[in-house]
Write a protein that holds these residues in place. Structure first.
Motif, PDB file in Angstrom:
ATOM      1  N   GLU A 171      23.040  44.694  30.157  1.00 23.59           N
ATOM      2  CA  GLU A 171      24.304  45.441  29.230  1.00 23.59           C
ATOM      3  C   GLU A 171      24.934  46.571  31.437  1.00 23.59           C
ATOM      4  O   GLU A 171      26.150  45.483  31.015  1.00 23.59           O
ATOM      5  N   LYS A 172      24.201  47.301  32.312  1.00 24.53           N
ATOM      6  CA  LYS A 172      24.605  47.501  33.116  1.00 24.53           C
ATOM      7  C   LYS A 172      24.737  46.797  33.851  1.00 24.53           C
ATOM      8  O   LYS A 172      25.423  45.754  34.372  1.00 24.53           O
ATOM      9  N   LYS A 173      23.946  44.853  34.169  1.00 20.57           N
ATOM     10  CA  LYS A 173      23.885  44.437  35.435  1.00 20.57           C
ATOM     11  C   LYS A 173      25.324  43.409  34.645  1.00 20.57           C
ATOM     12  O   LYS A 173      25.607  42.892  35.788  1.00 20.57           O
ATOM     13  N   VAL A 174      25.439  42.954  33.506  1.00 21.38           N
ATOM     14  CA  VAL A 174      26.514  42.692  32.842  1.00 21.38           C
ATOM     15  C   VAL A 174      28.101  43.173  33.745  1.00 21.38           C
ATOM     16  O   VAL A 174      29.408  42.636  34.148  1.00 21.38           O
ATOM     17  N   ALA A 175      28.104  44.791  33.450  1.00 20.73           N
ATOM     18  CA  ALA A 175      29.516  45.681  34.106  1.00 20.73           C
ATOM     19  C   ALA A 175      29.806  45.294  34.948  1.00 20.73           C
ATOM     20  O   ALA A 175      30.352  44.925  35.454  1.00 20.73           O
ATOM     21  N   VAL A 176      28.206  45.301  36.329  1.00 20.61           N
ATOM     22  CA  VAL A 176      27.631  44.901  37.725  1.00 20.61           C
ATOM     23  C   VAL A 176      28.673  43.809  38.315  1.00 20.61           C
ATOM     24  O   VAL A 176      30.175  43.625  39.115  1.00 20.61           O
ATOM     25  N   LYS A 177      28.408  42.075  37.189  1.00 22.13           N
ATOM     26  CA  LYS A 177      29.042  41.239  37.427  1.00 22.13           C
ATOM     27  C   LYS A 177      30.563  41.027  36.485  1.00 22.13           C
ATOM     28  O   LYS A 177      31.374  40.437  37.344  1.00 22.13           O
ATOM     29  N   ALA A 178      30.902  42.026  36.100  1.00 23.17           N
ATOM     30  CA  ALA A 178      32.190  41.232  35.435  1.00 23.17           C
ATOM     31  C   ALA A 178      32.900  42.424  36.349  1.00 23.17           C
ATOM     32  O   ALA A 178      34.327  42.075  36.688  1.00 23.17           O
ATOM     33  N   LYS A 179      32.915  43.797  37.536  1.00 24.19           N
ATOM     34  CA  LYS A 179      33.581  44.478  37.816  1.00 24.19           C
ATOM     35  C   LYS A 179      34.121  43.726  39.280  1.00 24.19           C
ATOM     36  O   LYS A 179      34.738  43.430  39.857  1.00 24.19           O
ATOM     37  N   ALA A 180      32.716  42.825  39.790  1.00 20.97           N
ATOM     38  CA  ALA A 180      33.179  41.581  40.671  1.00 20.97           C
ATOM     39  C   ALA A 180      34.030  40.357  40.106  1.00 20.97           C
ATOM     40  O   ALA A 180      34.261  39.649  41.049  1.00 20.97           O
ATOM     41  N   LEU A 181      34.216  40.167  39.459  1.00 17.04           N
ATOM     42  CA  LEU A 181      34.581  39.182  38.394  1.00 17.04           C
ATOM     43  C   LEU A 181      36.482  39.602  38.279  1.00 17.04           C
ATOM     44  O   LEU A 181      37.170  38.464  38.157  1.00 17.04           O
ATOM     45  N   LEU A 182      37.016  40.574  38.639  1.00 14.33           N
ATOM     46  CA  LEU A 182      38.191  41.334  38.768  1.00 14.33           C
ATOM     47  C   LEU A 182      38.762  40.144  39.588  1.00 14.33           C
ATOM     48  O   LEU A 182      38.137  40.831  40.713  1.00 14.33           O
ATOM     49  N   LYS A 183      40.186  40.185  40.035  1.00  8.91           N
ATOM     50  CA  LYS A 183      40.748  39.159  40.471  1.00  8.91           C
ATOM     51  C   LYS A 183      41.913  39.999  40.472  1.00  8.91           C
ATOM     52  O   LYS A 183      42.527  40.270  39.768  1.00  8.91           O
ATOM     53  N   LYS A 184      43.170  39.204  40.903  1.00  6.34           N
ATOM     54  CA  LYS A 184      43.790  40.148  41.394  1.00  6.34           C
ATOM     55  C   LYS A 184      44.593  38.925  41.215  1.00  6.34           C
ATOM     56  O   LYS A 184      43.948  36.916  42.150  1.00  6.34           O
ATOM     57  N   TYR A 185      46.405  37.669  40.454  1.00  9.12           N
ATOM     58  CA  TYR A 185      46.941  36.871  40.702  1.00  9.12           C
ATOM     59  C   TYR A 185      48.093  36.551  40.255  1.00  9.12           C
ATOM     60  O   TYR A 185      48.828  37.769  40.112  1.00  9.12           O
ATOM     61  N   ARG A 186      49.097  35.582  39.753  1.00  2.90           N
ATOM     62  CA  ARG A 186      49.904  36.150  39.347  1.00  2.90           C
ATOM     63  C   ARG A 186      50.042  34.798  38.867  1.00  2.90           C
ATOM     64  O   ARG A 186      49.601  33.389  38.540  1.00  2.90           O
ATOM     65  N   TRP A 187      51.145  34.587  37.655  1.00  4.15           N
ATOM     66  CA  TRP A 187      51.468  34.063  36.461  1.00  4.15           C
ATOM     67  C   TRP A 187      52.342  32.457  37.577  1.00  4.15           C
ATOM     68  O   TRP A 187      52.609  32.565  37.121  1.00  4.15           O
ATOM     69  N   LYS A 188      51.590  31.464  36.850  1.00  2.00           N
ATOM     70  CA  LYS A 188      51.988  30.356  37.686  1.00  2.00           C
ATOM     71  C   LYS A 188      53.536  29.553  37.111  1.00  2.00           C
ATOM     72  O   LYS A 188      54.353  29.609  37.846  1.00  2.00           O
ATOM     73  N   SER A 189      54.349  30.139  36.051  1.00  4.65           N
ATOM     74  CA  SER A 189      55.489  30.941  35.306  1.00  4.65           C
ATOM     75  C   SER A 189      55.562  31.238  35.864  1.00  4.65           C
ATOM     76  O   SER A 189      57.796  30.914  36.702  1.00  4.65           O
ATOM     77  N   ALA A 190      55.950  32.299  36.159  1.00  4.90           N
ATOM     78  CA  ALA A 190      56.306  33.631  37.023  1.00  4.90           C
ATOM     79  C   ALA A 190      56.744  32.921  38.864  1.00  4.90           C
ATOM     80  O   ALA A 190      57.874  32.779  39.732  1.00  4.90           O
ATOM     81  N   VAL A 191      55.721  32.128  39.385  1.00 10.73           N
ATOM     82  CA  VAL A 191      55.848  31.732  40.537  1.00 10.73           C
ATOM     83  C   VAL A 191      56.664  30.650  40.423  1.00 10.73           C
ATOM     84  O   VAL A 191      57.303  30.380  41.434  1.00 10.73           O
ATOM     85  N   GLU A 192      57.118  29.405  39.413  1.00  6.83           N
ATOM     86  CA  GLU A 192      57.421  28.549  39.374  1.00  6.83           C
ATOM     87  C   GLU A 192      59.456  29.267  39.438  1.00  6.83           C
ATOM     88  O   GLU A 192      60.079  28.637  40.053  1.00  6.83           O
ATOM     89  N   THR A 193      59.184  30.106  39.086  1.00  4.90           N
ATOM     90  CA  THR A 193      60.737  30.955  39.141  1.00  4.90           C
ATOM     91  C   THR A 193      61.229  31.718  40.096  1.00  4.90           C
ATOM     92  O   THR A 193      62.176  31.712  40.751  1.00  4.90           O
ATOM     93  N   LYS A 194      60.006  32.813  40.916  1.00  9.71           N
ATOM     94  CA  LYS A 194      60.483  33.114  41.510  1.00  9.71           C
ATOM     95  C   LYS A 194      59.494  33.288  42.996  1.00  9.71           C
ATOM     96  O   LYS A 194      60.316  33.701  43.415  1.00  9.71           O
ATOM     97  N   GLY A 195      59.356  32.657  42.637  1.00  8.44           N
ATOM     98  CA  GLY A 195      58.162  32.346  44.046  1.00  8.44           C
ATOM     99  C   GLY A 195      57.303  33.442  44.602  1.00  8.44           C
ATOM    100  O   GLY A 195      56.498  33.667  43.585  1.00  8.44           O
TER     101      GLY A 195
END
Length: 105
Positions: A19-43
């Motif tokens: 489980e610790k191995k999975v938790a470390v992998k999960a931490k590395a999977l956290l990313k920043k993003y923007r919703w496509k619909s928001a980018v379409e309207t707000k750029g």
């Protein structure tokens, strides 16, 4: 209301090594993003969010031989749509995911 401790079936003290191995992998999977619909309207003014892709979290569990469905942080709902096509939506309970990750720090 009953004490929460009495409502829990079995309390494990720590994550096991897998489980610790999975938790470390999960931490590395956290990313920043923007919703496509928001980018379409707000750029470029669309807000930045932080999260994890549920399918990637599921894969992190599977890569260590664990079933993500057994953990409360992972959600999956499958249904058949009006055209008879099976659909699946996956999600993450962030309070549980973050507790899982923090336990390895």
């Amino acid at each position: 209301f009953p004490h929460r401790m009495k409502m829990k079936n079995k309390i494990f003290s720590d994550l096991d090594e897998t489980e610790k191995k999975v938790a470390v992998k999960a931490k590395a999977l956290l990313k920043k993003y923007r919703w496509k619909s928001a980018v379409e309207t707000k750029g470029d003014d669309a807000r930045i969010h932080f999260g994890i892709i549920a399918q990637d979290l599921k894969q992190a569990f599977e890569s260590e031989g664990l079933d993500a469905h057994r953990y409360g942080m992972f959600c999956s709902n499958t249904w058949t749509d009006k055209d008879g096509i099976e659909q699946t939506k996956m999600g993450v309970r962030y309070s549980e995911l973050l507790a899982f990750i923090i336990s390895t720090l």
